[in-house]
Design a protein around this motif. Structure first.
Motif, mmCIF file in Angstrom:
data_model
loop_
_atom_site.group_PDB
_atom_site.id
_atom_site.type_symbol
_atom_site.label_atom_id
_atom_site.label_comp_id
_atom_site.label_asym_id
_atom_site.label_seq_id
_atom_site.Cartn_x
_atom_site.Cartn_y
_atom_site.Cartn_z
ATOM 1 N N ALA A 137 57.957 89.061 86.394
ATOM 2 C CA ALA A 137 58.578 90.381 86.368
ATOM 3 C C ALA A 137 59.759 90.330 85.412
ATOM 4 O O ALA A 137 60.354 89.271 85.220
ATOM 5 C CB ALA A 137 59.041 90.767 87.774
ATOM 6 N N PRO A 138 60.098 91.462 84.835
ATOM 7 C CA PRO A 138 61.255 91.487 83.933
ATOM 8 C C PRO A 138 62.528 90.967 84.613
ATOM 9 O O PRO A 138 63.361 90.336 83.977
ATOM 10 C CB PRO A 138 61.396 92.966 83.558
ATOM 11 C CG PRO A 138 60.046 93.554 83.787
ATOM 12 C CD PRO A 138 59.436 92.761 84.912
ATOM 13 N N GLU A 139 62.649 91.212 85.905
ATOM 14 C CA GLU A 139 63.823 90.753 86.639
ATOM 15 C C GLU A 139 63.923 89.231 86.645
ATOM 16 O O GLU A 139 65.025 88.684 86.575
ATOM 17 C CB GLU A 139 63.793 91.277 88.087
ATOM 18 C CG GLU A 139 64.020 92.760 88.213
ATOM 19 C CD GLU A 139 62.785 93.614 87.913
ATOM 20 O OE1 GLU A 139 62.919 94.840 87.928
ATOM 21 O OE2 GLU A 139 61.702 93.060 87.665
ATOM 22 N N LEU A 140 62.789 88.563 86.706
ATOM 23 C CA LEU A 140 62.805 87.100 86.686
ATOM 24 C C LEU A 140 63.269 86.595 85.329
ATOM 25 O O LEU A 140 64.050 85.644 85.247
ATOM 26 C CB LEU A 140 61.435 86.529 87.044
ATOM 27 C CG LEU A 140 61.347 85.011 87.112
ATOM 28 C CD1 LEU A 140 62.348 84.448 88.115
ATOM 29 C CD2 LEU A 140 59.944 84.571 87.470
ATOM 30 N N ARG A 141 62.830 87.235 84.279
ATOM 31 C CA ARG A 141 63.299 86.845 82.938
ATOM 32 C C ARG A 141 64.803 87.094 82.803
ATOM 33 O O ARG A 141 65.539 86.274 82.246
ATOM 34 C CB ARG A 141 62.509 87.599 81.865
ATOM 35 C CG ARG A 141 61.068 87.073 81.742
ATOM 36 C CD ARG A 141 60.325 87.693 80.576
ATOM 37 N NE ARG A 141 59.989 89.099 80.773
ATOM 38 C CZ ARG A 141 58.983 89.529 81.524
ATOM 39 N NH1 ARG A 141 58.218 88.664 82.166
ATOM 40 N NH2 ARG A 141 58.727 90.815 81.637
ATOM 41 N N GLN A 142 65.270 88.219 83.337
ATOM 42 C CA GLN A 142 66.698 88.521 83.304
ATOM 43 C C GLN A 142 67.486 87.472 84.094
ATOM 44 O O GLN A 142 68.533 87.003 83.637
ATOM 45 C CB GLN A 142 66.947 89.914 83.879
ATOM 46 C CG GLN A 142 68.380 90.369 83.810
ATOM 47 C CD GLN A 142 68.572 91.753 84.416
ATOM 48 O OE1 GLN A 142 67.641 92.374 84.932
ATOM 49 N NE2 GLN A 142 69.787 92.244 84.369
ATOM 50 N N ALA A 143 66.975 87.084 85.247
ATOM 51 C CA ALA A 143 67.633 86.058 86.061
ATOM 52 C C ALA A 143 67.670 84.727 85.320
ATOM 53 O O ALA A 143 68.698 84.043 85.312
ATOM 54 C CB ALA A 143 66.909 85.906 87.395
#
Length: 85
Positions: free
Chosen positions: A71-77
């Motif tokens: 998910a994009p959130e995982l990349r952001q994290a």
């Protein structure tokens, strides 16, 4: 709510709100929302000059996710974790 509090400069309140958001998302098994809240918590901890408090929790959460989670959130994290190490 936590992110709005953080933007207003209410860092301690933001951290409390974001911890609650992480807990609620975890209880509801809403993984994406849990990651989003953990990212916000890490930002709040960094703003309070206590980065390890939020970054360690975010790191543990990311490590616990299945390798198929994308998910994009995982990349952001992941990007946040790289910049704080």
């Amino acid at each position: 709510q936590g992110l709005c509090l953080l933007r207003r400069g209410s860092v301690a309140e933001a951290m409390r709100s974001l911890r609650t958001a992480v807990d609620v998302a975890r209880a509801q098994r809403a993984t994406v929302l849990e990651v989003r809240a953990a990212i916000g918590l890490a930002h709040a901890a960094i703003a309070q000059h206590r980065p390890s408090e939020g970054v360690n929790a975010l790191s543990e959460l990311c490590a616990s996710l299945p390798s198929t989670f994308d998910a994009p959130e995982l990349r952001q994290a992941s990007e946040l974790l790289l910049t704080t190490r």
